[in-house]
Design a protein around this motif. Sequence first.
Motif, PDB file in Angstrom:
ATOM      1  N   ASP A  51     -24.202  -1.720  33.039  1.00 25.47           N
ATOM      2  CA  ASP A  51     -24.686  -2.946  32.403  1.00 25.47           C
ATOM      3  C   ASP A  51     -25.566  -2.677  31.190  1.00 25.47           C
ATOM      4  O   ASP A  51     -25.881  -3.599  30.441  1.00 25.47           O
ATOM      5  N   GLU A  92     -26.423   0.258  27.861  1.00 24.81           N
ATOM      6  CA  GLU A  92     -25.884   1.347  27.057  1.00 24.81           C
ATOM      7  C   GLU A  92     -27.035   2.224  26.590  1.00 24.81           C
ATOM      8  O   GLU A  92     -28.030   1.724  26.071  1.00 24.81           O
ATOM      9  N   THR A 134     -25.213  -4.289  27.415  1.00 26.64           N
ATOM     10  CA  THR A 134     -23.822  -4.147  26.993  1.00 26.64           C
ATOM     11  C   THR A 134     -23.169  -5.503  26.723  1.00 26.64           C
ATOM     12  O   THR A 134     -22.157  -5.573  26.056  1.00 26.64           O
TER      13      THR A 134
END
Length: 56
Positions: free
Chosen positions: A16, A18, A41
């Motif tokens: 969920d 990055e 994300t």
Amino acid sequence: MVHCPECETTLSEKADVEFVEMDATTGFFKASKRFYLVACTDCGVAIGSGVAGAKA
């Protein structure tokens, strides 16, 4: 449960967010550390950042 402050998406799994490594070897100075940005994300908003140890 944690939510994105911008889009309210639930951030419950590693996928969920990055993790983006920022290059610290350009510009006015060179750094021996790694800088990271953590982003949602779903919408891309920056959630946090950090610094790791020296590059090998």
